[in-house]
Design a protein around this motif. Sequence first.
Motif, short mmCIF file in Angstrom:
data_model
loop_
_atom_site.label_atom_id
_atom_site.label_comp_id
_atom_site.label_asym_id
_atom_site.label_seq_id
_atom_site.Cartn_x
_atom_site.Cartn_y
_atom_site.Cartn_z
N TYR A 12 0.73 -1.16 -0.03
CA TYR A 12 0.00 0.04 -0.20
C TYR A 12 0.80 1.30 0.00
N GLY A 13 1.83 1.11 0.81
CA GLY A 13 2.69 2.47 0.79
C GLY A 13 3.52 2.67 -0.40
N LYS A 14 3.94 1.55 -1.39
CA LYS A 14 4.37 1.58 -2.58
C LYS A 14 3.56 2.14 -3.48
N ALA A 15 2.11 1.65 -3.53
CA ALA A 15 1.09 2.29 -4.42
C ALA A 15 0.95 3.79 -4.18
N LEU A 16 0.72 4.01 -2.87
CA LEU A 16 0.37 5.65 -2.33
C LEU A 16 1.59 6.32 -2.90
N PHE A 17 2.83 6.09 -2.88
CA PHE A 17 3.97 6.88 -3.42
C PHE A 17 4.07 6.87 -4.89
N GLU A 18 3.58 5.77 -5.62
CA GLU A 18 3.70 5.86 -6.95
C GLU A 18 2.63 6.76 -7.64
N LEU A 19 1.42 6.83 -6.66
CA LEU A 19 0.13 7.67 -7.19
C LEU A 19 0.77 9.16 -6.87
N GLU A 21 3.78 10.32 -6.95
CA GLU A 21 4.54 10.81 -7.97
C GLU A 21 4.02 10.83 -9.23
N GLU A 22 3.27 10.25 -9.62
CA GLU A 22 2.32 10.16 -11.01
C GLU A 22 1.60 11.71 -11.05
N GLY A 23 1.22 12.15 -9.85
CA GLY A 23 0.44 13.45 -9.60
C GLY A 23 1.26 14.38 -9.32
N SER A 24 2.85 14.27 -9.12
CA SER A 24 3.45 15.31 -8.64
C SER A 24 3.08 15.75 -7.26
N GLU A 25 2.61 14.73 -6.39
CA GLU A 25 2.20 15.29 -5.10
C GLU A 25 2.93 14.72 -3.98
N THR A 26 4.30 14.19 -4.30
CA THR A 26 4.75 13.59 -3.19
C THR A 26 5.25 14.38 -1.89
N ASP A 27 5.68 15.68 -2.07
CA ASP A 27 5.77 16.57 -1.00
C ASP A 27 4.67 16.89 -0.20
N ARG A 66 -14.42 11.57 11.03
CA ARG A 66 -13.92 12.31 11.89
C ARG A 66 -12.59 12.40 11.43
N LEU A 67 -11.82 11.36 11.37
CA LEU A 67 -10.36 11.50 10.85
C LEU A 67 -10.22 11.98 9.42
N LEU A 68 -11.15 11.86 8.46
CA LEU A 68 -10.87 12.15 7.01
C LEU A 68 -11.14 13.52 7.04
N GLN A 69 -11.79 14.22 7.95
CA GLN A 69 -11.99 15.71 7.99
C GLN A 69 -10.74 16.52 7.66
N ASN A 70 -9.65 15.80 8.31
CA ASN A 70 -8.16 16.27 8.40
C ASN A 70 -7.52 16.28 7.24
N PHE A 71 -8.01 15.57 6.20
CA PHE A 71 -7.26 15.27 4.94
C PHE A 71 -8.16 15.48 3.79
N ASP A 72 -7.29 15.71 2.75
CA ASP A 72 -8.12 15.76 1.20
C ASP A 72 -7.34 15.30 0.25
N GLY A 73 -7.96 15.18 -1.16
CA GLY A 73 -7.27 14.53 -2.16
C GLY A 73 -6.66 13.38 -1.87
N LEU A 74 -5.65 13.01 -2.24
CA LEU A 74 -5.00 11.50 -2.68
C LEU A 74 -4.99 10.89 -1.14
N VAL A 75 -4.72 11.69 -0.20
CA VAL A 75 -4.59 10.96 1.09
C VAL A 75 -5.94 10.58 1.77
N LYS A 76 -6.93 11.33 1.58
CA LYS A 76 -8.43 11.18 1.74
C LYS A 76 -8.79 9.97 1.03
#
Length: 180
Positions: A12-19, A21-27, A66-76
């Motif tokens: 899952y960590g690898k998949a998230l990292f690749e996604l 990178e693909e969206g130029s969102e790593t930072d 409640r947890l998801l309120q703190n995040f958006d986009g790819l992480v959410k």
Amino acid sequence: MKLDKYTVGKRYGKALFELAEEGSETDAVYQSLIILDGVFDEIPDLGNILTDVRLTGDEKEAIMNRLLQNFDGLVKNFLKVVFDYNRIDDVPFMIEEFNRRYDIKNKIAEGTITTAVAITPEKKAEIEAKVAEVFGYQKALLKPLIDESILGGVVVEANHRVLDGSLASQLAGLRAALGK
């Protein structure tokens, strides 16, 4: 066959990292994962709570929302998928794998610096700069630890490498050379 948490975390960590990178969102994802990791540090049983069979689906959903309120986009979206697949208790392993890949990409060495006594922030920064140079990284982030048993000097562990400049190891080497 059920996969262990480490294997699930890597995938899952690898998949998230690749996604990311693909969206130029790593930072941006990295920064969000720092916050998420902090949540799991503050509430170590959060993953177990969200996978507990004693809670109803609605109760778990309320906690997750409640947890998801703190995040958006790819992480959410990632957290929603992880929750849907009942893998939320493996999130710390996923974060660890993402961070490992992030550090490699950005040439960051993470580790520890062990001394017999506390060191100043200036000395820590100086040692981090030297470690980055020696290991060939752009930057080193070292967590300071105190271990009086090293007697003096410094032991640096970063990215599975060790630089042992402790007085204890020097004395052990001297004893071995003298045959004692």
